[in-house]
Write an enzyme that holds these catalytic residues in place. Structure first.
Site, PDB file in Angstrom:
ATOM      1  N   ASP A  20       0.863  -1.162   0.000  1.00 40.28           N
ATOM      2  CA  ASP A  20       0.000   0.000   0.000  1.00 40.28           C
ATOM      3  C   ASP A  20       0.912   1.228   0.000  1.00 40.28           C
ATOM      4  O   ASP A  20       2.104   1.128   0.317  1.00 40.28           O
ATOM      5  CB  ASP A  20      -0.897  -0.043   1.241  1.00 40.28           C
ATOM      6  N   ASP A  22      -0.119   5.145   0.987  1.00 43.28           N
ATOM      7  CA  ASP A  22      -0.338   6.053   2.111  1.00 43.28           C
ATOM      8  C   ASP A  22      -0.480   5.275   3.412  1.00 43.28           C
ATOM      9  O   ASP A  22      -1.322   4.387   3.532  1.00 43.28           O
ATOM     10  CB  ASP A  22      -1.601   6.889   1.878  1.00 43.28           C
ATOM     11  N   ASP A 178      -1.692  -1.067   5.849  1.00 36.70           N
ATOM     12  CA  ASP A 178      -2.021  -0.580   7.198  1.00 36.70           C
ATOM     13  C   ASP A 178      -3.512  -0.482   7.451  1.00 36.70           C
ATOM     14  O   ASP A 178      -3.936   0.082   8.466  1.00 36.70           O
ATOM     15  CB  ASP A 178      -1.388   0.806   7.426  1.00 36.70           C
TER      16      ASP A 178
END
Length: 232
Positions: A20, A22, A178
Protein backbone atom coordinates in the site's frame (compact mmCIF):
# COMPACT_ATOMS: atom_id res chain seq x y z
CA UNK A 1 20.65 -46.35 12.24
CA UNK A 2 21.80 -42.78 11.78
CA UNK A 3 20.66 -40.86 8.75
CA UNK A 4 22.42 -38.16 6.80
CA UNK A 5 22.30 -34.71 8.36
CA UNK A 6 19.68 -32.45 6.87
CA UNK A 7 21.02 -29.12 5.68
CA UNK A 8 19.13 -26.12 7.08
CA UNK A 9 16.79 -24.41 4.65
CA UNK A 10 17.91 -20.87 3.88
CA UNK A 11 15.37 -18.19 4.78
CA UNK A 12 15.01 -15.66 2.00
CA UNK A 13 12.91 -12.63 1.19
CA UNK A 14 9.61 -13.26 -0.62
CA UNK A 15 9.65 -13.72 -4.39
CA UNK A 16 7.73 -10.46 -4.77
CA UNK A 17 6.35 -7.78 -2.46
CA UNK A 18 3.47 -5.36 -3.00
CA UNK A 19 2.80 -2.36 -0.78
CA UNK A 20 0.00 0.00 0.00
CA UNK A 21 1.20 3.60 -0.38
CA UNK A 22 -0.34 6.05 2.11
CA UNK A 23 0.30 4.91 5.66
CA UNK A 24 2.56 2.07 4.61
CA UNK A 25 5.41 3.40 2.49
CA UNK A 26 4.57 7.09 2.67
CA UNK A 27 3.72 9.33 5.61
CA UNK A 28 1.39 11.46 3.51
CA UNK A 29 -0.72 12.80 6.37
CA UNK A 30 1.02 16.22 6.30
CA UNK A 31 0.02 16.71 2.65
CA UNK A 32 -3.55 15.74 3.50
CA UNK A 33 -3.59 18.11 6.44
CA UNK A 34 -2.42 20.99 4.26
CA UNK A 35 -5.21 20.14 1.82
CA UNK A 36 -8.08 20.14 4.29
CA UNK A 37 -6.76 23.24 6.02
CA UNK A 38 -6.72 25.13 2.73
CA UNK A 39 -10.32 24.07 2.19
CA UNK A 40 -11.29 25.11 5.71
CA UNK A 41 -9.40 28.39 5.43
CA UNK A 42 -11.26 29.25 2.24
CA UNK A 43 -14.45 29.00 4.29
CA UNK A 44 -13.15 31.04 7.20
CA UNK A 45 -12.58 28.06 9.48
CA UNK A 46 -9.61 27.46 11.77
CA UNK A 47 -7.04 24.81 10.86
CA UNK A 48 -7.18 21.26 12.11
CA UNK A 49 -4.27 19.55 13.86
CA UNK A 50 -2.43 16.59 12.37
CA UNK A 51 -3.91 14.34 15.04
CA UNK A 52 -7.40 15.16 13.73
CA UNK A 53 -6.77 13.92 10.21
CA UNK A 54 -4.05 11.28 10.63
CA UNK A 55 -6.25 8.30 11.63
CA UNK A 56 -8.35 8.47 8.45
CA UNK A 57 -5.66 9.16 5.85
CA UNK A 58 -5.72 5.58 4.56
CA UNK A 59 -9.48 5.79 4.05
CA UNK A 60 -9.40 8.31 1.24
CA UNK A 61 -10.72 11.72 0.26
CA UNK A 62 -14.26 11.17 1.51
CA UNK A 63 -13.13 10.22 5.00
CA UNK A 64 -10.84 13.23 5.26
CA UNK A 65 -13.50 15.61 3.93
CA UNK A 66 -15.93 14.20 6.50
CA UNK A 67 -13.49 14.97 9.31
CA UNK A 68 -12.84 18.46 7.96
CA UNK A 69 -16.55 19.23 7.56
CA UNK A 70 -18.38 17.05 10.07
CA UNK A 71 -21.67 18.93 9.65
CA UNK A 72 -22.04 17.67 6.09
CA UNK A 73 -24.14 14.62 5.28
CA UNK A 74 -22.86 11.86 3.01
CA UNK A 75 -23.98 13.64 -0.16
CA UNK A 76 -22.36 16.88 0.97
CA UNK A 77 -19.10 15.10 1.68
CA UNK A 78 -19.08 13.50 -1.78
CA UNK A 79 -19.56 16.93 -3.30
CA UNK A 80 -16.28 18.04 -1.69
CA UNK A 81 -14.18 15.26 -3.20
CA UNK A 82 -13.33 17.00 -6.51
CA UNK A 83 -12.17 20.09 -4.61
CA UNK A 84 -10.16 17.93 -2.23
CA UNK A 85 -8.40 16.16 -5.10
CA UNK A 86 -7.65 19.43 -6.90
CA UNK A 87 -6.13 21.05 -3.82
CA UNK A 88 -4.31 17.87 -2.86
CA UNK A 89 -2.78 17.78 -6.33
CA UNK A 90 -1.15 21.13 -5.53
CA UNK A 91 0.08 19.98 -2.10
CA UNK A 92 1.23 16.56 -3.30
CA UNK A 93 4.71 15.74 -2.03
CA UNK A 94 5.33 19.12 -0.41
CA UNK A 95 5.18 17.83 3.15
CA UNK A 96 5.12 14.02 2.96
CA UNK A 97 8.09 11.70 3.43
CA UNK A 98 8.70 7.94 3.44
CA UNK A 99 8.33 6.47 6.91
CA UNK A 100 11.60 5.96 8.78
CA UNK A 101 13.19 2.72 7.68
CA UNK A 102 11.26 2.38 4.41
CA UNK A 103 14.17 3.29 2.13
CA UNK A 104 16.49 0.84 3.89
CA UNK A 105 13.89 -1.91 3.68
CA UNK A 106 13.28 -1.31 -0.05
CA UNK A 107 17.02 -1.35 -0.69
CA UNK A 108 17.29 -4.71 1.10
CA UNK A 109 14.58 -6.18 -1.11
CA UNK A 110 16.29 -4.86 -4.22
CA UNK A 111 19.67 -6.24 -3.12
CA UNK A 112 18.03 -9.65 -2.74
CA UNK A 113 16.54 -9.43 -6.24
CA UNK A 114 12.96 -9.16 -4.96
CA UNK A 115 10.73 -7.02 -7.20
CA UNK A 116 8.37 -4.69 -5.36
CA UNK A 117 5.38 -2.64 -6.41
CA UNK A 118 2.58 -0.44 -5.17
CA UNK A 119 -1.14 -1.18 -5.04
CA UNK A 120 -3.05 1.79 -3.67
CA UNK A 121 -6.60 3.10 -3.67
CA UNK A 122 -5.22 6.58 -4.43
CA UNK A 123 -6.17 7.68 -7.97
CA UNK A 124 -3.51 6.43 -10.34
CA UNK A 125 -2.64 9.86 -11.73
CA UNK A 126 -1.79 11.13 -8.23
CA UNK A 127 0.21 8.02 -7.37
CA UNK A 128 2.19 8.37 -10.58
CA UNK A 129 3.02 11.96 -9.70
CA UNK A 130 4.31 11.18 -6.21
CA UNK A 131 6.46 8.17 -7.13
CA UNK A 132 9.05 10.19 -9.12
CA UNK A 133 9.24 12.73 -6.30
CA UNK A 134 10.40 9.88 -4.09
CA UNK A 135 12.91 8.61 -6.64
CA UNK A 136 11.04 5.34 -7.03
CA UNK A 137 10.01 5.57 -10.68
CA UNK A 138 12.77 3.19 -11.84
CA UNK A 139 12.56 0.96 -8.78
CA UNK A 140 8.84 0.28 -8.45
CA UNK A 141 8.05 -2.70 -10.71
CA UNK A 142 4.29 -2.08 -10.92
CA UNK A 143 1.89 0.66 -9.83
CA UNK A 144 -1.86 0.05 -9.55
CA UNK A 145 -4.13 2.89 -8.46
CA UNK A 146 -7.66 2.85 -7.16
CA UNK A 147 -9.05 3.66 -10.59
CA UNK A 148 -6.63 1.61 -12.71
CA UNK A 149 -8.98 -1.37 -12.88
CA UNK A 150 -12.70 -2.03 -12.61
CA UNK A 151 -12.30 -2.91 -8.92
CA UNK A 152 -10.30 -1.51 -6.01
CA UNK A 153 -9.28 -2.92 -2.63
CA UNK A 154 -10.70 -4.81 -0.76
CA UNK A 155 -11.42 -6.61 -4.03
CA UNK A 156 -8.51 -8.94 -4.89
CA UNK A 157 -8.28 -7.86 -8.55
CA UNK A 158 -5.65 -5.11 -8.04
CA UNK A 159 -3.34 -7.50 -6.19
CA UNK A 160 -3.88 -10.25 -8.71
CA UNK A 161 -3.16 -7.84 -11.56
CA UNK A 162 -0.01 -6.51 -9.87
CA UNK A 163 1.42 -9.94 -9.08
CA UNK A 164 0.86 -11.03 -12.68
CA UNK A 165 2.58 -7.84 -13.89
CA UNK A 166 5.75 -8.65 -11.93
CA UNK A 167 5.61 -12.30 -12.95
CA UNK A 168 5.19 -13.74 -9.47
CA UNK A 169 2.18 -15.90 -8.52
CA UNK A 170 -0.06 -14.28 -5.92
CA UNK A 171 0.66 -17.06 -3.43
CA UNK A 172 4.40 -16.27 -3.63
CA UNK A 173 3.95 -12.51 -3.18
CA UNK A 174 3.38 -10.67 0.09
CA UNK A 175 1.16 -7.62 0.49
CA UNK A 176 1.99 -5.01 3.14
CA UNK A 177 -0.72 -2.57 4.26
CA UNK A 178 -2.02 -0.58 7.20
CA UNK A 179 -5.79 -0.90 6.68
CA UNK A 180 -8.31 -3.72 6.99
CA UNK A 181 -9.08 -3.40 3.28
CA UNK A 182 -5.47 -4.28 2.50
CA UNK A 183 -5.58 -7.48 4.47
CA UNK A 184 -9.00 -8.46 3.12
CA UNK A 185 -7.75 -7.95 -0.43
CA UNK A 186 -4.66 -10.05 0.21
CA UNK A 187 -6.65 -12.88 1.74
CA UNK A 188 -9.10 -12.88 -1.18
CA UNK A 189 -6.17 -12.97 -3.62
CA UNK A 190 -4.52 -15.89 -1.80
CA UNK A 191 -1.57 -13.66 -0.93
CA UNK A 192 0.23 -13.66 2.45
CA UNK A 193 -0.04 -10.32 4.23
CA UNK A 194 1.79 -8.05 6.64
CA UNK A 195 -0.11 -5.61 8.85
CA UNK A 196 1.90 -2.37 8.99
CA UNK A 197 1.28 -1.20 12.54
CA UNK A 198 3.20 2.04 11.95
CA UNK A 199 0.43 3.29 9.63
CA UNK A 200 -2.85 5.13 10.14
CA UNK A 201 -5.65 3.65 12.22
CA UNK A 202 -8.70 4.84 14.12
CA UNK A 203 -8.56 4.36 17.88
CA UNK A 204 -11.21 1.63 17.73
CA UNK A 205 -9.52 -0.34 14.94
CA UNK A 206 -8.37 -3.79 15.99
CA UNK A 207 -5.62 -4.96 13.62
CA UNK A 208 -5.59 -8.37 15.28
CA UNK A 209 -9.13 -8.88 13.99
CA UNK A 210 -7.95 -8.33 10.43
CA UNK A 211 -6.17 -11.70 10.63
CA UNK A 212 -3.09 -10.76 8.68
CA UNK A 213 -0.33 -13.33 8.59
CA UNK A 214 2.10 -11.20 10.59
CA UNK A 215 2.00 -7.80 12.30
CA UNK A 216 5.11 -5.60 12.18
CA UNK A 217 5.79 -2.52 14.31
CA UNK A 218 8.33 -0.77 12.07
CA UNK A 219 9.75 -1.09 8.53
CA UNK A 220 13.20 -1.94 9.96
CA UNK A 221 11.84 -5.26 11.21
CA UNK A 222 11.35 -6.30 7.58
CA UNK A 223 15.10 -6.18 7.01
CA UNK A 224 15.12 -9.72 8.41
CA UNK A 225 13.95 -12.32 5.86
CA UNK A 226 12.53 -14.44 8.69
CA UNK A 227 10.07 -11.65 9.59
CA UNK A 228 8.14 -12.10 6.35
CA UNK A 229 5.25 -14.58 6.08
CA UNK A 230 5.88 -17.73 4.10
CA UNK A 231 3.65 -19.06 1.30
CA UNK A 232 1.06 -21.53 2.51
Amino acid sequence: MSGAATAPVAVTFPAGVLFDLDGTLLDSAPDMLATVNRMRGARGRPPLALADIRPVVSRGARAMAAVAFPERDAEGVVALVPEFLAVYGEELGRHSRPFDGVETMLAALEAAGTPWGIVTNKPEYLARRIVPQLGWQDRCAVLVGGDTLAQRKPHPLPLQHASAAIGVPACDCVYVGDDARDILAARAAGMPSVVALWGYRLDDDDPIAWQGDVMIDAPEALLQPAAWPRPA
